[in-house]
Design a protein around this motif. Structure first.
Motif, mmCIF file in Angstrom:
data_model
loop_
_atom_site.group_PDB
_atom_site.id
_atom_site.type_symbol
_atom_site.label_atom_id
_atom_site.label_comp_id
_atom_site.label_asym_id
_atom_site.label_seq_id
_atom_site.Cartn_x
_atom_site.Cartn_y
_atom_site.Cartn_z
ATOM 1 N N SER A 261 0.848 -1.200 0.000
ATOM 2 C CA SER A 261 0.000 0.000 0.000
ATOM 3 C C SER A 261 0.877 1.242 0.000
ATOM 4 C CB SER A 261 -0.920 0.008 1.223
ATOM 5 O OG SER A 261 -0.165 0.057 2.428
ATOM 6 N N LEU A 262 0.548 2.216 -0.894
ATOM 7 C CA LEU A 262 1.274 3.480 -1.006
ATOM 8 C C LEU A 262 0.400 4.608 -0.482
ATOM 9 C CD1 LEU A 262 2.863 3.157 -4.586
ATOM 10 C CD2 LEU A 262 3.849 2.499 -2.381
ATOM 11 N N THR A 263 0.979 5.455 0.327
ATOM 12 C CA THR A 263 0.286 6.648 0.817
ATOM 13 C C THR A 263 1.232 7.837 0.707
ATOM 14 O OG1 THR A 263 0.997 6.136 3.081
ATOM 15 C CG2 THR A 263 -1.201 5.381 2.419
ATOM 16 N N ALA A 264 0.652 9.053 0.687
ATOM 17 C CA ALA A 264 1.456 10.272 0.582
ATOM 18 C C ALA A 264 0.945 11.289 1.597
ATOM 19 C CB ALA A 264 1.388 10.844 -0.825
ATOM 20 N N ALA A 292 8.650 19.115 1.996
ATOM 21 C CA ALA A 292 8.113 18.489 0.787
ATOM 22 C C ALA A 292 7.278 17.262 1.145
ATOM 23 C CB ALA A 292 9.267 18.091 -0.135
ATOM 24 N N PRO A 293 6.275 16.973 0.331
ATOM 25 C CA PRO A 293 5.470 15.761 0.576
ATOM 26 C C PRO A 293 6.341 14.499 0.539
ATOM 27 C CG PRO A 293 4.430 17.177 -1.056
ATOM 28 C CD PRO A 293 5.800 17.725 -0.834
ATOM 29 N N ARG A 294 5.891 13.500 1.234
ATOM 30 C CA ARG A 294 6.629 12.236 1.283
ATOM 31 C C ARG A 294 5.726 11.083 0.858
ATOM 32 N NH1 ARG A 294 10.709 11.920 6.495
ATOM 33 N NH2 ARG A 294 12.192 13.491 5.725
ATOM 34 N N LEU A 295 6.368 10.122 0.136
ATOM 35 C CA LEU A 295 5.662 8.901 -0.269
ATOM 36 C C LEU A 295 5.973 7.803 0.737
ATOM 37 C CD1 LEU A 295 3.957 7.415 -2.490
ATOM 38 C CD2 LEU A 295 6.146 6.682 -3.459
ATOM 39 N N LEU A 296 4.941 7.160 1.269
ATOM 40 C CA LEU A 296 5.101 6.121 2.280
ATOM 41 C C LEU A 296 4.704 4.771 1.698
ATOM 42 C CD1 LEU A 296 4.754 8.861 3.910
ATOM 43 C CD2 LEU A 296 3.992 7.429 5.806
ATOM 44 N N VAL A 297 5.518 3.751 1.942
ATOM 45 C CA VAL A 297 5.224 2.370 1.547
ATOM 46 C C VAL A 297 4.989 1.571 2.819
ATOM 47 C CG1 VAL A 297 6.042 0.297 0.363
ATOM 48 C CG2 VAL A 297 6.644 2.564 -0.520
ATOM 49 N N GLU A 298 3.758 1.082 2.971
ATOM 50 C CA GLU A 298 3.368 0.369 4.189
ATOM 51 C C GLU A 298 3.676 1.194 5.441
ATOM 52 O OE1 GLU A 298 1.743 -2.461 4.530
ATOM 53 O OE2 GLU A 298 1.583 -2.845 2.378
ATOM 54 N N GLY A 299 3.405 2.539 5.346
ATOM 55 C CA GLY A 299 3.593 3.418 6.483
ATOM 56 C C GLY A 299 5.017 3.863 6.717
ATOM 57 N N ILE A 302 9.664 6.527 2.175
ATOM 58 C CA ILE A 302 10.670 6.013 1.244
ATOM 59 C C ILE A 302 11.209 7.119 0.338
ATOM 60 C CG2 ILE A 302 11.119 4.347 -0.593
ATOM 61 C CD1 ILE A 302 10.672 3.056 2.102
ATOM 62 N N PHE A 303 10.323 8.036 -0.175
ATOM 63 C CA PHE A 303 10.750 9.065 -1.132
ATOM 64 C C PHE A 303 10.222 10.428 -0.709
ATOM 65 C CE2 PHE A 303 10.806 5.237 -3.809
ATOM 66 C CZ PHE A 303 12.051 5.361 -4.428
ATOM 67 N N ASP A 304 11.032 11.477 -0.973
ATOM 68 C CA ASP A 304 10.551 12.851 -1.001
ATOM 69 C C ASP A 304 9.996 13.128 -2.389
ATOM 70 O OD1 ASP A 304 11.161 13.495 1.607
ATOM 71 O OD2 ASP A 304 13.207 14.143 1.114
ATOM 72 N N ALA A 305 9.004 14.010 -2.468
ATOM 73 C CA ALA A 305 8.348 14.242 -3.747
ATOM 74 C C ALA A 305 7.878 15.679 -3.860
ATOM 75 C CB ALA A 305 7.172 13.278 -3.915
ATOM 76 N N ASP A 306 7.531 16.074 -5.079
ATOM 77 C CA ASP A 306 6.920 17.361 -5.391
ATOM 78 C C ASP A 306 5.547 17.101 -5.984
ATOM 79 O OD1 ASP A 306 9.137 18.778 -4.558
ATOM 80 O OD2 ASP A 306 10.074 18.754 -6.568
ATOM 81 N N LEU A 307 4.617 18.042 -5.723
ATOM 82 C CA LEU A 307 3.288 17.919 -6.313
ATOM 83 C C LEU A 307 3.357 18.200 -7.801
ATOM 84 C CD1 LEU A 307 0.967 19.623 -3.652
ATOM 85 C CD2 LEU A 307 1.085 17.215 -4.267
ATOM 86 N N GLY A 308 2.593 17.444 -8.575
ATOM 87 C CA GLY A 308 2.562 17.648 -10.010
ATOM 88 C C GLY A 308 1.259 17.149 -10.595
ATOM 89 N N ASN A 317 5.917 13.753 -8.073
ATOM 90 C CA ASN A 317 7.185 13.588 -8.777
ATOM 91 C C ASN A 317 8.244 13.225 -7.730
ATOM 92 O OD1 ASN A 317 9.291 13.686 -10.620
ATOM 93 N ND2 ASN A 317 9.608 15.897 -10.291
ATOM 94 N N LEU A 318 8.733 11.969 -7.792
ATOM 95 C CA LEU A 318 9.696 11.503 -6.796
ATOM 96 C C LEU A 318 11.031 12.185 -7.045
ATOM 97 C CD1 LEU A 318 8.824 7.684 -6.826
ATOM 98 C CD2 LEU A 318 7.822 9.516 -5.435
ATOM 99 N N THR A 319 11.551 12.851 -6.006
ATOM 100 C CA THR A 319 12.781 13.638 -6.155
ATOM 101 C C THR A 319 13.971 13.017 -5.432
ATOM 102 O OG1 THR A 319 12.150 14.989 -4.233
ATOM 103 C CG2 THR A 319 11.472 15.764 -6.414
ATOM 104 N N ARG A 320 13.774 12.335 -4.324
ATOM 105 C CA ARG A 320 14.914 11.831 -3.554
ATOM 106 C C ARG A 320 14.498 10.634 -2.735
ATOM 107 N NH1 ARG A 320 17.436 12.493 1.587
ATOM 108 N NH2 ARG A 320 15.522 13.500 2.337
ATOM 109 N N ARG A 321 15.352 9.643 -2.722
ATOM 110 C CA ARG A 321 15.084 8.471 -1.858
ATOM 111 C C ARG A 321 15.598 8.761 -0.469
ATOM 112 N NH1 ARG A 321 14.064 2.947 -2.566
ATOM 113 N NH2 ARG A 321 14.705 1.705 -0.743
ATOM 114 N N ILE A 322 14.763 8.534 0.498
ATOM 115 C CA ILE A 322 15.131 8.794 1.878
ATOM 116 C C ILE A 322 16.047 7.673 2.349
ATOM 117 C CG2 ILE A 322 14.239 9.093 4.214
ATOM 118 C CD1 ILE A 322 11.643 10.086 2.997
ATOM 119 N N PRO A 323 17.235 7.979 2.815
ATOM 120 C CA PRO A 323 18.143 6.899 3.284
ATOM 121 C C PRO A 323 17.589 6.213 4.518
ATOM 122 C CG PRO A 323 19.024 9.069 3.848
ATOM 123 C CD PRO A 323 17.818 9.324 2.980
#
Length: 324
Positions: A261-264, A292-299, A302-308, A317-323
């Protein structure tokens, strides 16, 4: 098929004479300074090259598990099959231990440039035929000298199935296939090997309910197995040219098909409780799109993103993978 063979006086004398010749040969080594030499004759069968047949024993044990299903249509059960340790003997000695009237199936092993022969006693063939057509599993005594057409069909089914199982058992060591050459019913007419040629006899025992076990043999000429003696001695078959990717591919496919499941999280504004209590329909609550908004995988972020926007729909728009 292996039985007890008593040595005659002539055979005992030949055995003792061979041991004496062996001792004298070792004493007669040629010496040149600190270097000693042993006479060698091309064409001799050096059994030490084969080691303890560990690879062949592993193949036979794997074959026992695979061959159980071959007898299922005839016996209506999967019997337990056991393998005896391989034995090396001359083809003449092997012929003396078995009866002349047997089922002989000779196959060509092209990968080894040699042959293989399957020997099944007639009593086992008769039992399989009777059970296949509704009879009971019991041994019968007969003095026939040929098989009936029905029994020949059963021999064809059994030999083809056992050869397929044996090819699968060999697959981890090297890929081979068995090509049928001929079938015989008398060991005296088998053009498999000369009387003095050494053969490797692999005997198998089929355990049956309420009756004595049945045996069958698979024979290889020693010259057929000599080119792969090193592989048969090895206890670890790590020098395979091709890796079997079946298990890995199935595991990879199963992992990639796991649903996630993906959530933002677009924004997390702070609003006082008093204002929430006075909110009315149509009122706008201002928010700030920082950070910036963040994309969450199973809560888990995982990624920082920009609205598009994509195809007229809101998107990220995925901009950076969170380490980690």
């Amino acid at each position: 098929m292996s039985g007890t063979h008593k040595l005659s006086s002539n055979e005992l004398a030949a055995l003792v004479g061979g041991l004496m010749e062996l001792d004298s040969t070792e004493e007669d080594e040629l010496k040149d300074g600190d270097i000693s030499y042993k006479p060698y004759q091309f064409g001799d069968n050096n059994l030490s090259l084969m080691g303890d047949y560990y690879g062949l024993r592993m193949i036979n044990e794997r074959f026992c598990r695979l061959a159980r299903s071959v007898f299922l249509p005839m016996l209506r059960l999967q019997p337990r099959i056991s393998a005896f340790p391989p034995e090396v003997k001359t083809f003449a000695d092997y012929s003396d231990e078995v009866e002349n009237f047997v089922s002989l199936t000779t196959s060509r092993i092209e990968a080894l440039r040699g042959n293989q022969m399957m020997v099944i006693p007639p009593s086992f063939i008769s039992m399989l035929t009777d059970s296949y057509y509704g009879g009971t599993i019991r041994k019968t005594q007969n003095s026939r000298t040929e098989f009936t057409p029905t029994e020949q069909r059963v021999i064809e089914l059994i030999s083809n199935g056992l050869n397929e199982s044996m090819a699968l058992a060999w697959r981890d060591l090297m890929p081979i296939s068995f090509e049928l050459q001929n079938r015989e019913e008398n060991l005296s007419f088998a053009s498999f090997a000369d009387a003095d040629d050494l053969v490797v006899n692999c005997s198998f025992m089929v355990q049956l309910p309420d009756t004595d076990p049945a045996n069958f043999d698979i024979i290889y000429p020693l010259q057929t197995l000599k080119p792969i003696a090193g592989q048969l001695r090895s206890r670890m078959h790590s020098d395979l040219l091709e890796e079997d990717m079946t298990w890995r591919e199935k595991m990879e496919r199963a992992v990639l098909n796991v649903p996630l499941s993906l959530t933002a999280i677009l924004a997390e504004p702070s609003v006082s409780l008093g204002r929430i209590g006075n909110v009315s329909p149509g009122e706008v609550v201002p928010v700030q799109m920082t950070p910036a908004p963040r994309l969450l995988v199973e809560g888990r972020p995982i990624f920082d993103a920009d609205l598009g926007e994509s195809a007229g729909k809101s998107a990220l728009n995925l901009t950076r993978r969170i380490p980690d």
